[in-house]
Design an enzyme around this catalytic site. Structure first.
Site, short mmCIF file in Angstrom:
data_model
loop_
_atom_site.label_atom_id
_atom_site.label_comp_id
_atom_site.label_asym_id
_atom_site.label_seq_id
_atom_site.Cartn_x
_atom_site.Cartn_y
_atom_site.Cartn_z
N TRP A 40 0.85 -1.21 0.00
CA TRP A 40 0.00 0.00 0.00
C TRP A 40 0.87 1.24 0.00
O TRP A 40 1.93 1.26 0.65
CB TRP A 40 -0.91 0.01 1.23
CG TRP A 40 -2.32 -0.39 0.94
CD1 TRP A 40 -3.39 0.42 0.73
CD2 TRP A 40 -2.82 -1.74 0.82
NE1 TRP A 40 -4.52 -0.31 0.47
CE2 TRP A 40 -4.20 -1.64 0.53
CE3 TRP A 40 -2.25 -3.00 0.92
CZ2 TRP A 40 -5.01 -2.77 0.35
CZ3 TRP A 40 -3.05 -4.11 0.74
CH2 TRP A 40 -4.41 -3.99 0.45
N TRP A 42 0.66 4.83 1.04
CA TRP A 42 1.17 5.66 2.14
C TRP A 42 1.67 4.81 3.30
O TRP A 42 2.53 5.24 4.07
CB TRP A 42 0.20 6.77 2.55
CG TRP A 42 -1.05 6.47 3.31
CD1 TRP A 42 -1.76 5.31 3.35
CD2 TRP A 42 -1.75 7.40 4.18
NE1 TRP A 42 -2.86 5.46 4.15
CE2 TRP A 42 -2.88 6.73 4.67
CE3 TRP A 42 -1.54 8.71 4.56
CZ2 TRP A 42 -3.80 7.34 5.53
CZ3 TRP A 42 -2.46 9.31 5.42
CH2 TRP A 42 -3.56 8.63 5.90
N TYR A 91 -7.71 -10.60 -1.15
CA TYR A 91 -8.10 -9.21 -0.90
C TYR A 91 -9.03 -8.74 -2.00
O TYR A 91 -8.79 -9.01 -3.18
CB TYR A 91 -6.85 -8.30 -0.86
CG TYR A 91 -7.21 -6.86 -0.59
CD1 TYR A 91 -7.48 -6.43 0.70
CD2 TYR A 91 -7.33 -5.95 -1.64
CE1 TYR A 91 -7.85 -5.10 0.95
CE2 TYR A 91 -7.70 -4.62 -1.40
CZ TYR A 91 -7.95 -4.22 -0.10
OH TYR A 91 -8.33 -2.92 0.14
N ASP A 179 -10.82 6.05 4.77
CA ASP A 179 -11.87 5.55 3.90
C ASP A 179 -13.31 5.89 4.27
O ASP A 179 -14.05 6.40 3.46
CB ASP A 179 -11.75 4.03 3.79
CG ASP A 179 -10.36 3.59 3.37
OD1 ASP A 179 -9.49 4.46 3.17
OD2 ASP A 179 -10.16 2.38 3.23
N TRP A 373 -12.39 4.60 10.54
CA TRP A 373 -11.98 6.02 10.55
C TRP A 373 -13.08 6.93 11.09
O TRP A 373 -13.08 8.12 10.82
CB TRP A 373 -11.59 6.44 9.13
CG TRP A 373 -10.30 5.80 8.67
CD1 TRP A 373 -10.19 4.66 7.93
CD2 TRP A 373 -8.97 6.23 8.95
NE1 TRP A 373 -8.86 4.36 7.71
CE2 TRP A 373 -8.08 5.32 8.32
CE3 TRP A 373 -8.41 7.30 9.66
CZ2 TRP A 373 -6.70 5.44 8.39
CZ3 TRP A 373 -7.03 7.43 9.71
CH2 TRP A 373 -6.20 6.50 9.08
N GLU A 416 -4.14 -1.87 14.52
CA GLU A 416 -4.35 -0.92 13.42
C GLU A 416 -4.94 0.39 13.96
O GLU A 416 -4.55 1.48 13.55
CB GLU A 416 -5.29 -1.58 12.41
CG GLU A 416 -5.36 -0.95 11.05
CD GLU A 416 -6.32 -1.72 10.14
OE1 GLU A 416 -6.94 -2.72 10.60
OE2 GLU A 416 -6.49 -1.31 8.98
C1 2M8 Z 1 -7.23 0.88 4.65
O1 2M8 Z 1 -7.71 0.96 3.31
C2 2M8 Z 1 -7.87 -0.20 2.48
C3 2M8 Z 1 -8.20 0.32 1.10
O2 2M8 Z 1 -7.14 1.12 0.64
C4 2M8 Z 1 -8.95 -1.14 2.98
O3 2M8 Z 1 -9.68 -0.81 3.91
O4 2M8 Z 1 -9.05 -2.24 2.44
C5 2M8 Z 1 -7.00 2.32 5.11
O5 2M8 Z 1 -6.82 2.38 6.49
C6 2M8 Z 1 -5.80 2.92 4.39
O6 2M8 Z 1 -5.49 4.19 4.90
C7 2M8 Z 1 -4.58 2.01 4.50
O7 2M8 Z 1 -3.55 2.53 3.70
C8 2M8 Z 1 -4.91 0.57 4.05
C9 2M8 Z 1 -3.77 -0.41 4.30
O8 2M8 Z 1 -3.30 -0.30 5.62
O9 2M8 Z 1 -6.06 0.09 4.75
#
Ligand code: 2M8
Length: 449
Positions: A40, A42, A91, A179, A373, A416
Site C-alpha cells: 500500500w 502511504w 483481498y 476511507d 476512521w 491498526e
Molecule cells: C485501509 O484501506 C484499504 C483500502 O485502501 C482497505 O480498507 O481495504 C485504510 O486504512 C488505508 O489508509 C490504508 O492505507 C490501508 C492499508 O493499511 O487500509
C-alpha cells in the site's frame, strides 16, 4: 516512561521491529500479515520512515518497490500487487477487478490499482535522509527518487486541479486513506445504490470475529465499488472522471500532506542542486487557496470542498487539523486549531475522557469509537499531528500525543486503530494486529530525543 508490557524501551523497540520483520516480503512490507497482503502506498512511506532509524537499506527498498508501480503519467497507485502475493482471492478488490489495462498510462508489471493515495513521499524522503546513518547512501537515494516524486506532484497539479487553485482533488474515499470517515458521508449519500448497476463482488475483509463492528459497512462498499467500476468504464481518464463522477473533493488533509511534501522537496532540491521554482510556485498558490477557501474561522480547522456542488463540507474530522504540519495556518489560526484539539470534541467530556486523538470529534453524531476512521485513534495521524504541533511550539500537547500513542501500543499491542475512550480498559486494539505502520512509527517515536 514506564511500560506495562515491556521491561524497557529496548524491548518495546525489539517487539516493534519483529512486527516489521514478520511483514517483510523481501521487496516491501505488507501493512499486516493477512488483511492487507499487497503493497500500500502511504503505508510504505510511513514504514520506510520507521526503517530509516535502523535499516536504511530496507527503507530505500520499500519506496523503490512502491515506485515500480508508478504510472507513465506520474500517478503512484494506492496498491501495488505483487506476483508472489497477487492472489486476488485474499483481498478485494484485487488486480483483476481494477482492469487497469484500460488506461494507457498504467504499468503492467507489477499490476496496480487505478487510484492514488495521500502524497507523503516527499516528506518521507526527507525524514529518511535526516535519520540515515549513512548520508552518502541516502543522498544517492534522494537523487534517484526526487524526479519520481516530482512527477507524481506534477501529475496531481496537472490532472487533479482543473480549477487551477493549487488545490488538488481526490476521486475516491480510498484516496484519502481515511476511507469511511464521516467527512465523506455527505457526498457518498448522493450515490443511491438501489438505483445503480453495481458489479457482483465478494468482500474479503470480514473474516475476523469483530470485523463487522470495525470495518466499513456494505453500503459503503457498494459505493466504493460503484466508483471503481465507473473509473474502469471511463478508462481511468482524469478529465472524464472529473466530469462524470459524483465524488470530486478537495481534501484539506491530502493537500496539506502535498504542501508539506513540496516543502521537503525544496530542501532536497537545494541539497541536490536542483531548481526549486516550480515547487515554490505550487506552494504559494496552495497555501493561499487553503486559507482563502478551506479555512473555517468558526470551527478552528480546515474544511473539505465538494467540487461537484461547489460547496463547503463542514466536518469534525481530525483531517482539518493536519495543515499545521505544512505551516499553512498562521500563529493565530494555529492557536484556534489547538483550542479545537484540546476541546471537548477531541479530549472528551469530564465523565468520558478520550485519548488524543480521535479521528472524528466526539461531538459529532457520527462519532463511533469502534468503527475504522469514524472515531478510533490511528498512529499515523498522531505522528502527523505531533510534527504539526511542534511547528508552532505546542510542545506540551505534542508530547502528550506521543506519550498516549506509545502507551496505547504498549498496553494493547501493535493494532491498526484504538478505542479513544479512556474509561474502556480492555480490548482497545481494533482492526488487524501486527500492523506495520503502528510498529514503524512506534520505532520512530521511541527514537526521538
Ligand atoms: C485501509 O484501506 C484499504 C483500502 O485502501 C482497505 O480498507 O481495504 C485504510 O486504512 C488505508 O489508509 C490504508 O492505507 C490501508 C492499508 O493499511 O487500509
Amino acid at each position: 516512561m514506564n511500560y506495562t508490557n515491556y521491561k524497557n524501551q529496548r524491548e518495546f523497540r525489539l517487539a516493534a521491529k519483529a512486527v516489521l520483520a514478520n511483514n517483510w516480503t523481501g521487496q516491501f512490507t505488507k501493512p499486516a500479515p493477512h488483511l492487507y497482503p499487497h503493497q500500500w502506498n502511504w503505508d510504505s512511506a510511513f514504514i520506510a520512515i520507521g526503517y530509516a532509524n535502523y535499516d536504511l537499506n530496507k527503507a530505500m527498498m520499500e519506496l523503490d518497490a512502491l515506485f515500480k508501480g508508478q504510472w507513465s503519467n506520474g500517478m503512484v497507485p494506492q496498491i501495488v500487487f505483487r506476483s508472489e502475493t497477487a492472489d486476488s482471492g485474499q483481498y478485494f478488490p484485487g488486480a483483476d477487478f481494477w482492469q487497469t489495462k484500460r488506461s494507457t498510462h498504467a504499468v503492467q508489471e507489477p499490476r496496480t490499482s487505478g487510484i492514488t493515495m495521500p502524497p507523503v513521499h516527499g516528506f518521507a524522503l526527507w525524514h529518511i535522509y535526516e535519520r540515515a546513518a549513512d548520508k552518502d547512501m541516502a543522498f544517492d537515494f534522494l537523487q534517484l527518487l526526487f524526479p519520481k516524486v516530482m512527477a507524481l506532484h506534477r501529475y496531481l497539479y496537472e490532472h487533479r486541479d482543473f480549477t487551477d487553485e493549487g488545490l488538488v482533488h481526490i476521486i475516491h474515499p480510498w484516496e484519502s486513506g481515511m476511507d469511511n470517515s464521516p467527512l465523506w458521508d455527505q457526498v457518498l449519500n448522493t450515490i443511491d445504490t438501489a438505483d445503480l448497476d453495481i458489479p457482483a463482488y465478494e468482500r474479503k475483509d470480514l473474516q475476523s470475529k469483530k470485523a463487522k463492528l470495525h470495518r466499513p459497512n456494505d453500503t459503503d462498499y457498494d459505493r466504493y465499488v460503484y466508483l471503481v467500476d465507473l473509473f474502469r468504464k471511463l478508462n481511468y481518464n482524469d478529465s472524464a472522471i472529473y466530469e462524470q463522477s459524483p465524488f470530486v473533493v478537495q481534501d484539506p488533509c491530502f493537500n496539506a500532506l502535498l504542501i508539506y511534501s513540496n516543502d521537503c522537496l525544496i530542501k532536497i532540491a537545494e541539497l541536490l542542486g536542483e531548481d526549486v521554482s516550480e515547487l515554490i510556485g505550487w506552494n504559494e498558490l496552495a497555501i493561499y487557496s487553503m486559507n482563502e477557501k478551506l479555512w473555517n474561522e468558526e470551527s478552528g480547522r480546515y474544511d473539505a470542498w465538494d467540487l461537484k456542488k461547489d460547496q463547503r463540507m463542514p466536518s469534525l474530522s481530525v483531517g482539518g487539523l493536519i495543515p499545521m504540519l505544512a505551516n499553512v495556518p498562521d500563529q493565530d489560526q494555529a492557536e484556534s486549531m489547538l483550542k479545537t484539539l484540546l476541546g471537548e470534541g477531541f479530549i472528551g467530556p469530564d465523565d468520558q475522557p478520550l485519548h488524543l486523538c480521535p479521528t472524528y470529534s466526539f461531538m459529532g453524531a457520527e462519532f463511533n469509537p469502534e468503527k475504522y476512521w469514524r472515531g478510533p485513534v490511528w498512529v499515523n495521524i498522531n505522528w502527523l499531528l505531533y510534527h504539526g504541533l511542534l511547528n508552532y511550539d505546542f510542545k506540551e500537547t505534542a508530547e502528550q500525543i506521543k506519550t498516549e500513542t506509545l502507551s496505547l501500543l504498549d498496553q494493547h499491542g501493535f493494532y491498526e486503530y484504538f478505542d479513544p475512550n479512556k474509561n474502556e480498559t480492555k480490548d482497545k486494539g481494533y482492526g488487524t494486529d501486527q500492523f506495520s505502520w503502528s510498529a514503524a512509527l512506534c520505532i520512530d517515536f521511541l527514537s526521538m530525543k
